[in-house]
Design a protein around this motif. Sequence first.
Motif, PDB file in Angstrom:
ATOM      1  N   ALA A  51       1.985 -26.146 -34.001  1.00  0.00           N
ATOM      2  CA  ALA A  51       2.212 -27.453 -34.613  1.00  0.00           C
ATOM      3  C   ALA A  51       3.673 -27.842 -34.443  1.00  0.00           C
ATOM      4  O   ALA A  51       4.566 -27.173 -34.957  1.00  0.00           O
ATOM      5  CB  ALA A  51       1.846 -27.420 -36.097  1.00  0.00           C
ATOM      6  N   GLY A  52       3.918 -28.918 -33.692  1.00  0.00           N
ATOM      7  CA  GLY A  52       5.263 -29.477 -33.568  1.00  0.00           C
ATOM      8  C   GLY A  52       5.486 -30.495 -34.665  1.00  0.00           C
ATOM      9  O   GLY A  52       4.600 -30.734 -35.493  1.00  0.00           O
ATOM     10  N   THR A  53       6.636 -31.124 -34.672  1.00  0.00           N
ATOM     11  CA  THR A  53       6.940 -32.075 -35.740  1.00  0.00           C
ATOM     12  C   THR A  53       6.071 -33.322 -35.685  1.00  0.00           C
ATOM     13  O   THR A  53       5.792 -33.926 -36.715  1.00  0.00           O
ATOM     14  CB  THR A  53       8.422 -32.483 -35.712  1.00  0.00           C
ATOM     15  OG1 THR A  53       8.722 -33.062 -34.439  1.00  0.00           O
ATOM     16  CG2 THR A  53       9.323 -31.284 -35.969  1.00  0.00           C
ATOM     17  N   ASP A  54       5.628 -33.722 -34.472  1.00  0.00           N
ATOM     18  CA  ASP A  54       4.778 -34.911 -34.336  1.00  0.00           C
ATOM     19  C   ASP A  54       3.424 -34.638 -33.688  1.00  0.00           C
ATOM     20  O   ASP A  54       2.497 -35.431 -33.849  1.00  0.00           O
ATOM     21  CB  ASP A  54       5.488 -35.982 -33.502  1.00  0.00           C
ATOM     22  CG  ASP A  54       6.691 -36.571 -34.215  1.00  0.00           C
ATOM     23  OD1 ASP A  54       6.765 -36.472 -35.450  1.00  0.00           O
ATOM     24  OD2 ASP A  54       7.571 -37.131 -33.527  1.00  0.00           O
TER      25      ASP A  54
ATOM     26  N   GLY B 132      10.170 -30.586 -39.759  1.00  0.00           N
ATOM     27  CA  GLY B 132      10.863 -31.858 -39.618  1.00  0.00           C
ATOM     28  C   GLY B 132      12.301 -31.845 -40.093  1.00  0.00           C
ATOM     29  O   GLY B 132      13.139 -32.591 -39.611  1.00  0.00           O
ATOM     30  N   ASP B 133      12.609 -30.986 -41.033  1.00  0.00           N
ATOM     31  CA  ASP B 133      13.968 -30.849 -41.579  1.00  0.00           C
ATOM     32  C   ASP B 133      14.691 -29.740 -40.808  1.00  0.00           C
ATOM     33  O   ASP B 133      14.105 -28.688 -40.545  1.00  0.00           O
ATOM     34  CB  ASP B 133      13.837 -30.490 -43.063  1.00  0.00           C
ATOM     35  CG  ASP B 133      15.161 -30.256 -43.748  1.00  0.00           C
ATOM     36  OD1 ASP B 133      16.210 -30.585 -43.165  1.00  0.00           O
ATOM     37  OD2 ASP B 133      15.141 -29.730 -44.882  1.00  0.00           O
TER      38      ASP B 133
ATOM     39  N   HIS C 171       1.259 -21.281 -35.511  1.00  0.00           N
ATOM     40  CA  HIS C 171       2.655 -21.294 -35.946  1.00  0.00           C
ATOM     41  C   HIS C 171       3.258 -22.653 -35.625  1.00  0.00           C
ATOM     42  O   HIS C 171       2.652 -23.474 -34.949  1.00  0.00           O
ATOM     43  CB  HIS C 171       3.455 -20.137 -35.343  1.00  0.00           C
ATOM     44  CG  HIS C 171       3.725 -20.227 -33.878  1.00  0.00           C
ATOM     45  ND1 HIS C 171       2.776 -19.911 -32.921  1.00  0.00           N
ATOM     46  CD2 HIS C 171       4.832 -20.578 -33.194  1.00  0.00           C
ATOM     47  CE1 HIS C 171       3.297 -20.064 -31.714  1.00  0.00           C
ATOM     48  NE2 HIS C 171       4.547 -20.480 -31.854  1.00  0.00           N
ATOM     49  N   THR C 172       4.451 -22.877 -36.166  1.00  0.00           N
ATOM     50  CA  THR C 172       5.131 -24.152 -35.953  1.00  0.00           C
ATOM     51  C   THR C 172       6.268 -23.981 -34.958  1.00  0.00           C
ATOM     52  O   THR C 172       6.716 -22.866 -34.691  1.00  0.00           O
ATOM     53  CB  THR C 172       5.711 -24.694 -37.273  1.00  0.00           C
ATOM     54  OG1 THR C 172       6.641 -23.749 -37.798  1.00  0.00           O
ATOM     55  CG2 THR C 172       4.609 -24.967 -38.285  1.00  0.00           C
ATOM     56  N   HIS C 173       6.695 -25.107 -34.408  1.00  0.00           N
ATOM     57  CA  HIS C 173       7.889 -25.177 -33.563  1.00  0.00           C
ATOM     58  C   HIS C 173       8.712 -26.377 -34.018  1.00  0.00           C
ATOM     59  O   HIS C 173       8.143 -27.393 -34.431  1.00  0.00           O
ATOM     60  CB  HIS C 173       7.513 -25.394 -32.098  1.00  0.00           C
ATOM     61  CG  HIS C 173       7.259 -24.146 -31.334  1.00  0.00           C
ATOM     62  ND1 HIS C 173       7.247 -24.116 -29.964  1.00  0.00           N
ATOM     63  CD2 HIS C 173       7.002 -22.873 -31.718  1.00  0.00           C
ATOM     64  CE1 HIS C 173       6.992 -22.895 -29.542  1.00  0.00           C
ATOM     65  NE2 HIS C 173       6.823 -22.118 -30.595  1.00  0.00           N
ATOM     66  N   PRO C 174      10.037 -26.298 -33.918  1.00  0.00           N
ATOM     67  CA  PRO C 174      10.876 -27.435 -34.295  1.00  0.00           C
ATOM     68  C   PRO C 174      11.025 -28.432 -33.138  1.00  0.00           C
ATOM     69  O   PRO C 174      12.109 -28.921 -32.861  1.00  0.00           O
ATOM     70  CB  PRO C 174      12.213 -26.766 -34.646  1.00  0.00           C
ATOM     71  CG  PRO C 174      12.265 -25.569 -33.765  1.00  0.00           C
ATOM     72  CD  PRO C 174      10.839 -25.108 -33.635  1.00  0.00           C
ATOM     73  N   GLN C 175       9.909 -28.719 -32.464  1.00  0.00           N
ATOM     74  CA  GLN C 175       9.889 -29.661 -31.342  1.00  0.00           C
ATOM     75  C   GLN C 175       8.898 -30.770 -31.667  1.00  0.00           C
ATOM     76  O   GLN C 175       7.895 -30.526 -32.352  1.00  0.00           O
ATOM     77  CB  GLN C 175       9.420 -28.971 -30.056  1.00  0.00           C
ATOM     78  CG  GLN C 175      10.243 -27.790 -29.627  1.00  0.00           C
ATOM     79  CD  GLN C 175       9.502 -26.953 -28.597  1.00  0.00           C
ATOM     80  OE1 GLN C 175       8.388 -26.513 -28.821  1.00  0.00           O
ATOM     81  NE2 GLN C 175      10.144 -26.736 -27.456  1.00  0.00           N
TER      82      GLN C 175
END
Length: 184
Positions: A150-153, A47-48, A114-118
Amino acid sequence: MVLLSRRRVVVVAIKLNCGCVKLALPNGHVVDILTPVLDELTKWLQGDPDTPESGGYIVGYEHKDTGNVVLERISVPARLDRQTRTHFDMLDPAHKVFLLKEKMHKSYYMGVWHTHPQTTPIPSATDWNDWRETLTTDETAAEYIFFLIAGTDNTRIWVGNPKDKTIIEIFECPKIDDIYTKQQ
């Protein structure tokens, strides 16, 4: 468990009592993603603008009698992993140690996250290539290999079938209010 009858169709409803999420698998079974997985994922969301991509292994088991799958825990980034805003390399031996410890508790490798900044993650070409390679090299304790981003939302989940090399997205089971339903 509550049984409801409507026009000769029996609906089996399972009351949520743990906060887990149920998703439908292509083989007609379900996968339960337990609260510890969801809680840990939340800690690593991007999120940041300075938060790097994170990832790790997913462990769980397939229930021998029902064929349903439970995802119980995830490994988390460690000191030797390589993390940038848009890339994660799982390099730290801590992830392998995590798998060995979990195996002693009858929880086995089931896939990767993993995460994504989306807001809503979209798999990159690198993701697709890694997943296809994983289908040829990895073996899980279930019929499928799980790939979670996992995206931000929003979080999206795909399963890969090592036998036919297909990868498809899976979705949450139908619910009415907070009760999962299954047609029989």
